[in-house]
Design a protein around this motif. Structure first.
Motif, PDB file in Angstrom:
ATOM      1  N   UNK A 159      63.729   6.100  57.717  1.00  0.00           N
ATOM      2  CA  UNK A 159      64.789   7.015  57.300  1.00  0.00           C
ATOM      3  C   UNK A 159      65.253   6.713  55.884  1.00  0.00           C
ATOM      4  N   UNK A 160      65.381   5.435  55.546  1.00  0.00           N
ATOM      5  CA  UNK A 160      65.757   5.075  54.178  1.00  0.00           C
ATOM      6  C   UNK A 160      64.751   5.655  53.189  1.00  0.00           C
ATOM      7  N   UNK A 161      63.479   5.434  53.469  1.00  0.00           N
ATOM      8  CA  UNK A 161      62.417   5.830  52.541  1.00  0.00           C
ATOM      9  C   UNK A 161      62.302   7.351  52.444  1.00  0.00           C
ATOM     10  N   UNK A 162      62.198   8.017  53.587  1.00  0.00           N
ATOM     11  CA  UNK A 162      61.996   9.466  53.578  1.00  0.00           C
ATOM     12  C   UNK A 162      63.231  10.190  53.052  1.00  0.00           C
ATOM     13  N   UNK A 163      64.394   9.729  53.448  1.00  0.00           N
ATOM     14  CA  UNK A 163      65.626  10.373  53.002  1.00  0.00           C
ATOM     15  C   UNK A 163      65.838  10.219  51.509  1.00  0.00           C
ATOM     16  N   UNK A 164      65.535   9.049  50.971  1.00  0.00           N
ATOM     17  CA  UNK A 164      65.704   8.827  49.537  1.00  0.00           C
ATOM     18  C   UNK A 164      64.762   9.729  48.742  1.00  0.00           C
ATOM     19  N   UNK A 165      63.545   9.915  49.232  1.00  0.00           N
ATOM     20  CA  UNK A 165      62.606  10.817  48.560  1.00  0.00           C
ATOM     21  C   UNK A 165      63.133  12.254  48.572  1.00  0.00           C
ATOM     22  N   UNK A 166      63.715  12.669  49.684  1.00  0.00           N
ATOM     23  CA  UNK A 166      64.281  14.009  49.778  1.00  0.00           C
ATOM     24  C   UNK A 166      65.395  14.199  48.756  1.00  0.00           C
ATOM     25  N   UNK A 167      66.346  13.260  48.734  1.00  0.00           N
ATOM     26  CA  UNK A 167      67.485  13.380  47.822  1.00  0.00           C
ATOM     27  C   UNK A 167      67.008  13.390  46.374  1.00  0.00           C
ATOM     28  N   UNK A 168      66.102  12.486  46.044  1.00  0.00           N
ATOM     29  CA  UNK A 168      65.612  12.387  44.668  1.00  0.00           C
ATOM     30  C   UNK A 168      64.932  13.699  44.241  1.00  0.00           C
ATOM     31  N   UNK A 169      64.115  14.267  45.126  1.00  0.00           N
ATOM     32  CA  UNK A 169      63.401  15.496  44.792  1.00  0.00           C
ATOM     33  C   UNK A 169      64.357  16.672  44.617  1.00  0.00           C
ATOM     34  N   UNK A 170      65.356  16.763  45.494  1.00  0.00           N
ATOM     35  CA  UNK A 170      66.303  17.884  45.411  1.00  0.00           C
ATOM     36  C   UNK A 170      67.168  17.770  44.163  1.00  0.00           C
ATOM     37  N   UNK A 171      67.686  16.574  43.870  1.00  0.00           N
ATOM     38  CA  UNK A 171      68.512  16.399  42.676  1.00  0.00           C
ATOM     39  C   UNK A 171      67.709  16.712  41.422  1.00  0.00           C
ATOM     40  N   UNK A 172      66.458  16.309  41.404  1.00  0.00           N
ATOM     41  CA  UNK A 172      65.600  16.608  40.252  1.00  0.00           C
ATOM     42  C   UNK A 172      65.428  18.112  40.074  1.00  0.00           C
ATOM     43  N   UNK A 173      65.361  18.838  41.190  1.00  0.00           N
ATOM     44  CA  UNK A 173      65.108  20.275  41.138  1.00  0.00           C
ATOM     45  C   UNK A 173      66.367  21.081  40.822  1.00  0.00           C
ATOM     46  N   UNK A 174      67.502  20.739  41.453  1.00  0.00           N
ATOM     47  CA  UNK A 174      68.697  21.592  41.334  1.00  0.00           C
ATOM     48  C   UNK A 174      69.940  20.836  40.873  1.00  0.00           C
ATOM     49  N   UNK A 175      69.814  19.544  40.548  1.00  0.00           N
ATOM     50  CA  UNK A 175      70.959  18.778  40.069  1.00  0.00           C
ATOM     51  C   UNK A 175      71.840  18.287  41.203  1.00  0.00           C
ATOM     52  N   UNK A 176      72.799  17.423  40.877  1.00  0.00           N
ATOM     53  CA  UNK A 176      73.670  16.845  41.899  1.00  0.00           C
ATOM     54  C   UNK A 176      74.540  17.907  42.564  1.00  0.00           C
ATOM     55  N   UNK A 177      75.087  18.838  41.773  1.00  0.00           N
ATOM     56  CA  UNK A 177      75.912  19.893  42.367  1.00  0.00           C
ATOM     57  C   UNK A 177      75.077  20.764  43.298  1.00  0.00           C
ATOM     58  N   UNK A 178      73.840  21.021  42.909  1.00  0.00           N
ATOM     59  CA  UNK A 178      72.961  21.793  43.780  1.00  0.00           C
ATOM     60  C   UNK A 178      72.638  21.045  45.058  1.00  0.00           C
ATOM     61  N   UNK A 179      72.404  19.735  44.931  1.00  0.00           N
ATOM     62  CA  UNK A 179      72.167  18.935  46.132  1.00  0.00           C
ATOM     63  C   UNK A 179      73.376  18.959  47.051  1.00  0.00           C
ATOM     64  N   UNK A 180      74.569  18.921  46.486  1.00  0.00           N
ATOM     65  CA  UNK A 180      75.785  18.828  47.300  1.00  0.00           C
ATOM     66  C   UNK A 180      76.037  20.047  48.169  1.00  0.00           C
ATOM     67  N   UNK A 181      75.240  21.082  48.002  1.00  0.00           N
ATOM     68  CA  UNK A 181      75.336  22.209  48.950  1.00  0.00           C
ATOM     69  C   UNK A 181      74.943  21.765  50.361  1.00  0.00           C
ATOM     70  N   UNK A 182      74.271  20.635  50.445  1.00  0.00           N
ATOM     71  CA  UNK A 182      73.872  20.116  51.749  1.00  0.00           C
ATOM     72  C   UNK A 182      75.084  19.852  52.629  1.00  0.00           C
ATOM     73  N   UNK A 183      76.249  19.599  51.999  1.00  0.00           N
ATOM     74  CA  UNK A 183      77.453  19.257  52.758  1.00  0.00           C
ATOM     75  C   UNK A 183      78.296  20.478  53.113  1.00  0.00           C
ATOM     76  N   UNK A 184      77.789  21.686  52.866  1.00  0.00           N
ATOM     77  CA  UNK A 184      78.582  22.892  53.083  1.00  0.00           C
ATOM     78  C   UNK A 184      78.894  23.126  54.561  1.00  0.00           C
ATOM     79  N   UNK A 185      77.895  22.985  55.414  1.00  0.00           N
ATOM     80  CA  UNK A 185      78.064  23.238  56.849  1.00  0.00           C
ATOM     81  C   UNK A 185      76.857  22.668  57.581  1.00  0.00           C
TER      82      UNK A 185
END
Length: 373
Positions: free
Chosen positions: A321-347
């Protein structure tokens, strides 16, 4: 911790605590003054980490829910976790008690079984108590000695384990302690800044437990297998060796729930690792050395017995989970930025699925392109 309701016969919780605290290995040798200094420094780092994490993640504000930070020893970690286990598992244990029935001799058998299970649970907790560096307890009930937030939750930092690992890795103590606090503070921020997350996760866990249809003795036997692994009591090659406790009790419905929970846990753990490494270079001078040595420690593992028990308890899955989750976060932030990633916490609907954890672009397409269309 007096027993409550029907679940009292399934596990002797007091005996679990007593067994774990008796068996847990002593921590590293430190003087009383050194111990006080470690505790004080961890508290300072935990406080400093709040600002670092919230600034980096852009999560939370003045209305963020606050939860206590507790620096504990191994026995304190055991007591806190028994209280949490007892609360979250109570519905399942009540259900198992009902299925067992109340026929002749059941009261005596229940008392004996509860004590046996209490001892074996205590053995498992004694094993884990020397390995956990820190932990955000999401479902923590408050007590006189272990306060929790208004809606549950507290952050535990296990001082002797942190000192043990920093010595084992031969890294700068000040840097390592702050590095650990950054990871754990990220978990605290996740749950305090996202009010619905705790209830969502609790609902998933209770749904998982409510689907459990196995015979009570089967569940207790799995605990017994894990406990026997500690003492080498299970013969090599015995059927079932290496399967996790969760895998052994799943129904088809549980597998679906578990996939969702695994995705959430991967997100939370990976996000914490990402933040820890992102903040680290600015405030932890030796972060590169710490990360390299810590990763080597994770990869190397320990003895064959330790490795077998980790698999049985599902701890290998947590490392993934550490490894796979970190790859997910890194890829999303690279693509859409931190604010874009933070949409994950919407619902709950914007949380990634297990498949999306493996393919971050699919999450970006679902959440961002759908919102923009």
């Amino acid at each position: 911790m007096t027993s409550i309701g029907g679940a009292s016969g399934m596990v002797d919780w007091n005996l679990a605590v007593a067994t774990a605290t008796r068996l847990v290995r002593p921590g590293p040798e430190v003087s009383r003054d050194e111990a006080r200094a470690v505790v004080a420094e961890l508290r300072r780092h935990a406080k400093a980490s709040e600002e670092h994490v919230r600034e980096y993640t852009r999560m939370g504000g003045e209305d963020i829910r606050d939860t206590p930070v507790l620096v504990v020893d191994r026995a304190g970690w055991v007591r806190a976790n028994v209280a949490g286990f007892r609360q979250i598992l109570s519905p399942l244990l009540d259900k198992m008690q009902e299925r067992r029935g109340a026929g002749p001799g059941q009261a005596v058998l229940g008392t004996v079984g509860g004590k046996v299970t209490g001892v074996e649970l205590g053995m498992l907790l004694s094993f884990l108590a020397s390995r956990v560096l820190g932990q955000y307890e999401t479902f923590a009930p408050a007590s006189r000695h272990l306060p929790a937030g208004e809606n549950g939750g507290r952050l535990l930092l296990v001082a002797p384990n942190i000192v043990h690992v920093e010595r084992e890795l031969d890294v700068a103590p000040h840097d390592f302690r702050l590095w650990v606090c950054l990871h754990e503070e990220t978990h605290r921020t996740q749950f305090s800044a996202v009010p619905w997350l705790r209830d969502h996760l609790e609902g998933e866990i209770q749904s998982f437990l409510s689907e459990t249809e196995v015979d009570p003795m089967t569940v207790l036997e799995r605990v017994r297998e894990a406990a026997q692994s500690l003492s080498g009591g299970r013969p090599e090659g015995e059927e079932g060796e290496g399967r996790s406790l969760v895998e052994l009790v799943q129904t088809p419905a549980q597998r679906e729930i578990l996939a969702r929970v695994t995705a959430v846990m991967s997100l939370l753990e990976g996000h914490a690792d990402y933040v820890m490494d992102g903040v680290g270079p600015a405030v932890v001078p030796s972060v590169a050395e710490i990360r390299e040595k810590f990763q080597q420690r994770r990869a190397k593992g320990a003895s064959r017995l330790d490795a077998a028990l980790r698999k049985l308890l599902g701890l290998d899955a947590k490392l993934r989970q550490y490894r796979d989750g970190e790859r997910f976060v890194r890829a999303v932030v690279k693509e859409v930025g931190m604010d874009g990633f933070n949409r994950v916490w919407t619902s709950p609907n914007t949380l990634p699925t297990k498949a999306e954890i493996a393919k971050p672009a699919d999450w970006v397409a679902r959440v961002h392109r759908k919102a923009e269309s």
